[in-house]
Motif scaffolding. Structure first.
Motif, PDB file in Angstrom:
ATOM      1  N   UNK A 149      -3.019 -39.222  30.225  1.00 34.33           N
ATOM      2  CA  UNK A 149      -2.028 -38.098  29.289  1.00 34.33           C
ATOM      3  C   UNK A 149      -3.190 -37.269  28.269  1.00 34.33           C
ATOM      4  N   UNK A 150      -4.284 -37.662  28.239  1.00 35.36           N
ATOM      5  CA  UNK A 150      -5.133 -36.761  27.502  1.00 35.36           C
ATOM      6  C   UNK A 150      -5.789 -35.928  28.424  1.00 35.36           C
ATOM      7  N   UNK A 151      -5.699 -35.798  29.756  1.00 33.29           N
ATOM      8  CA  UNK A 151      -6.487 -34.948  30.651  1.00 33.29           C
ATOM      9  C   UNK A 151      -7.607 -35.677  31.430  1.00 33.29           C
ATOM     10  N   UNK A 152      -7.838 -36.901  31.254  1.00 32.07           N
ATOM     11  CA  UNK A 152      -8.950 -37.400  31.875  1.00 32.07           C
ATOM     12  C   UNK A 152      -8.700 -38.296  33.049  1.00 32.07           C
ATOM     13  N   UNK A 153      -9.695 -38.516  33.916  1.00 29.66           N
ATOM     14  CA  UNK A 153      -9.586 -39.301  35.176  1.00 29.66           C
ATOM     15  C   UNK A 153      -9.728 -40.538  35.086  1.00 29.66           C
ATOM     16  N   UNK A 154     -10.749 -40.950  34.293  1.00 30.79           N
ATOM     17  CA  UNK A 154     -11.470 -42.156  34.136  1.00 30.79           C
ATOM     18  C   UNK A 154     -11.411 -42.694  32.718  1.00 30.79           C
ATOM     19  N   UNK A 155     -11.299 -44.177  32.704  1.00 35.79           N
ATOM     20  CA  UNK A 155     -11.615 -44.502  31.149  1.00 35.79           C
ATOM     21  C   UNK A 155     -13.109 -44.592  31.274  1.00 35.79           C
ATOM     22  N   UNK A 156     -13.480 -43.881  30.146  1.00 39.35           N
ATOM     23  CA  UNK A 156     -14.975 -43.590  30.436  1.00 39.35           C
ATOM     24  C   UNK A 156     -15.862 -43.946  28.932  1.00 39.35           C
ATOM     25  N   UNK A 157     -16.897 -44.540  28.604  1.00 36.55           N
ATOM     26  CA  UNK A 157     -17.549 -44.541  27.646  1.00 36.55           C
ATOM     27  C   UNK A 157     -16.970 -45.394  26.488  1.00 36.55           C
ATOM     28  N   UNK A 158     -16.292 -46.482  26.882  1.00 36.65           N
ATOM     29  CA  UNK A 158     -15.674 -47.263  25.957  1.00 36.65           C
ATOM     30  C   UNK A 158     -16.348 -48.728  25.855  1.00 36.65           C
ATOM     31  N   UNK A 159     -16.386 -49.509  24.620  1.00 41.06           N
ATOM     32  CA  UNK A 159     -16.777 -50.664  24.417  1.00 41.06           C
ATOM     33  C   UNK A 159     -15.725 -51.631  24.034  1.00 41.06           C
ATOM     34  N   UNK A 160     -15.733 -52.688  24.800  1.00 43.15           N
ATOM     35  CA  UNK A 160     -14.368 -53.806  24.335  1.00 43.15           C
ATOM     36  C   UNK A 160     -15.122 -55.044  24.043  1.00 43.15           C
ATOM     37  N   UNK A 161     -15.168 -55.604  22.815  1.00 41.48           N
ATOM     38  CA  UNK A 161     -15.790 -56.541  22.202  1.00 41.48           C
ATOM     39  C   UNK A 161     -14.882 -57.767  22.033  1.00 41.48           C
ATOM     40  N   UNK A 162     -14.813 -59.001  22.338  1.00 38.80           N
ATOM     41  CA  UNK A 162     -13.816 -59.961  22.104  1.00 38.80           C
ATOM     42  C   UNK A 162     -12.494 -59.530  22.236  1.00 38.80           C
ATOM     43  N   UNK A 163     -12.028 -59.072  23.502  1.00 38.95           N
ATOM     44  CA  UNK A 163     -10.641 -58.503  23.505  1.00 38.95           C
ATOM     45  C   UNK A 163     -10.137 -59.376  24.758  1.00 38.95           C
ATOM     46  N   UNK A 164      -8.891 -59.321  24.841  1.00 47.40           N
ATOM     47  CA  UNK A 164      -8.019 -59.900  26.035  1.00 47.40           C
ATOM     48  C   UNK A 164      -7.749 -58.704  26.820  1.00 47.40           C
ATOM     49  N   UNK A 165      -8.174 -58.406  28.071  1.00 47.52           N
ATOM     50  CA  UNK A 165      -7.799 -57.358  28.829  1.00 47.52           C
ATOM     51  C   UNK A 165      -6.880 -57.785  29.805  1.00 47.52           C
ATOM     52  N   UNK A 166      -5.748 -57.349  29.751  1.00 48.57           N
ATOM     53  CA  UNK A 166      -4.494 -57.649  30.594  1.00 48.57           C
ATOM     54  C   UNK A 166      -4.019 -56.458  31.493  1.00 48.57           C
TER      55      UNK A 166
END
Length: 130
Positions: free
Chosen positions: A36-53
């Protein structure tokens, strides 16, 4: 007979990051917000101690690192988390990620796909058979 309607589930926005810490990340929602933000990829993100579902299948494109993560229940064989693409150029229906870091994250209901070299490396790191 009367019909009852339940209101749609509304989720708080996860936001564009770039860092997510100690939270629960529902991948379909993050992907939808990204698109919805107009981007094709999830890019340049950092996930620390997260539950990825999930349910989801991640497609790491480049520059992604998984450090000290629990990749999910492989039911005794790391290959159970991997899906080999059939087409030579594209994989439709996946969540593409690029230049993302996952640190001490736990994955739930998430599969992984990509080139054979990536899949073989992941299987080796997770202790499966290539």
């Amino acid at each position: 007979m009367t019909e009852t309607q339940t209101p749609p589930v509304t989720l708080d926005a996860l936001g564009p990051g770039p860092e997510y810490r100690s939270g629960s990340i529902w991948l379909p929602q993050l992907f939808l917000e990204t698109r919805r933000a107009g981007l094709s990829n999830i890019e340049g993100r950092t996930f620390i101690d997260c539950l990825i579902e999930g349910p989801a299948v991640l497609l790491p494109l480049s520059g992604c690192h998984f450090d000290a993560c629990n990749m999910g229940d492989a039911h005794g064989d790391a290959r159970n988390l991997m899906l080999s693409p059939v087409g030579p150029q594209r994989v439709t229906g996946t969540i593409p990620i690029k230049d993302c870091q996952f640190v001490r994250c736990r994955f739930l209901g998430v599969g992984f796909t990509g080139p054979k070299t990536f899949l073989d490396e992941m299987i080796a790191v997770l202790g499966g058979n290539a």
